[in-house]
Design a protein around this motif. Sequence first.
Motif, mmCIF file in Angstrom:
data_model
loop_
_atom_site.group_PDB
_atom_site.id
_atom_site.type_symbol
_atom_site.label_atom_id
_atom_site.label_comp_id
_atom_site.label_asym_id
_atom_site.label_seq_id
_atom_site.Cartn_x
_atom_site.Cartn_y
_atom_site.Cartn_z
ATOM 1 N N ASP A 1 20.952 127.207 38.053
ATOM 2 C CA ASP A 1 19.526 126.910 38.017
ATOM 3 C C ASP A 1 19.199 125.440 38.281
ATOM 4 O OD1 ASP A 1 19.309 129.588 37.377
ATOM 5 O OD2 ASP A 1 19.032 129.218 35.230
ATOM 6 N N ARG A 2 19.956 124.537 37.711
ATOM 7 C CA ARG A 2 19.664 123.112 37.880
ATOM 8 C C ARG A 2 20.275 122.563 39.163
ATOM 9 N NH1 ARG A 2 21.199 119.302 33.079
ATOM 10 N NH2 ARG A 2 19.559 120.514 32.080
ATOM 11 N N TYR A 3 21.500 123.020 39.492
ATOM 12 C CA TYR A 3 22.226 122.433 40.618
ATOM 13 C C TYR A 3 22.328 123.353 41.829
ATOM 14 C CZ TYR A 3 23.288 119.018 37.066
ATOM 15 O OH TYR A 3 23.167 118.076 36.079
ATOM 16 N N GLU A 4 21.729 124.532 41.740
ATOM 17 C CA GLU A 4 21.668 125.490 42.851
ATOM 18 C C GLU A 4 23.050 125.871 43.392
ATOM 19 O OE1 GLU A 4 18.924 123.992 45.772
ATOM 20 O OE2 GLU A 4 17.287 123.901 44.314
ATOM 21 N N VAL B 1 23.292 126.658 34.029
ATOM 22 C CA VAL B 1 22.959 125.278 34.423
ATOM 23 C C VAL B 1 23.410 125.017 35.855
ATOM 24 C CG1 VAL B 1 23.479 122.839 34.002
ATOM 25 C CG2 VAL B 1 22.939 124.344 32.077
ATOM 26 N N ARG C 1 14.393 112.293 32.876
ATOM 27 C CA ARG C 1 14.432 113.751 32.734
ATOM 28 C C ARG C 1 14.559 114.189 31.289
ATOM 29 N NH1 ARG C 1 19.621 116.759 34.590
ATOM 30 N NH2 ARG C 1 20.110 116.383 32.425
ATOM 31 N N ASP C 2 15.432 113.505 30.539
ATOM 32 C CA ASP C 2 15.740 113.942 29.180
ATOM 33 C C ASP C 2 14.929 113.218 28.102
ATOM 34 O OD1 ASP C 2 17.575 115.592 30.422
ATOM 35 O OD2 ASP C 2 19.290 114.305 29.991
ATOM 36 N N LYS D 1 18.408 109.173 34.758
ATOM 37 C CA LYS D 1 18.290 110.607 34.458
ATOM 38 C C LYS D 1 18.039 110.832 32.968
ATOM 39 C CE LYS D 1 21.845 113.202 33.775
ATOM 40 N NZ LYS D 1 23.132 113.878 33.924
#
Length: 160
Positions: free
Chosen positions: A145-148, A142, A21-22, A17
């Motif tokens: 938006d990222r983890y729903e 976060v 991703r980063d 990750k």
Amino acid sequence: MWSSAILDELEHCEIDKYTTRDGLPLAEAETRSARLIEQLRRFFDDAEVPNWEPCDGQFDLPDRHDEHVVAAAVAGHAGAIVTDNLKDFPAEKIPHGIQVVVPREFAANTVAVSPQAALDAVSKMTRRLIDPPMSVDDILAVLRDRYEMHEAVALINDAR
């Protein structure tokens, strides 16, 4: 709770990750991932399940590499396995008394028990997050938006 095998898998996933991703360099990703595992072991020193190995390989899961997860759940007398990988944990292969739930459902169920305690925990996190600093709203964004985790975030916002 988790096993040593789950922590090993988490460490590798975190490295991936951070690099993918980063965009972090591999050395920094490895350092951050190792620190996470060290913190999990230090702050949750009773969460690592011993003696899970005898159960490993007994569940005939679609992906044999996931057997260790169910073995840890059985050895640790867990009530749930939290994963987004539902296809590799079919209900008919999971021992009675263990649910398989996605993280957003687990978070919503946990927050529903005490939304105020969840808000307090998120507030406490903001005091530790200094690089970069994050507000309660930032953390909730976060999670949403990222983890729903829409339901958990809504419950926390209602507690404000």
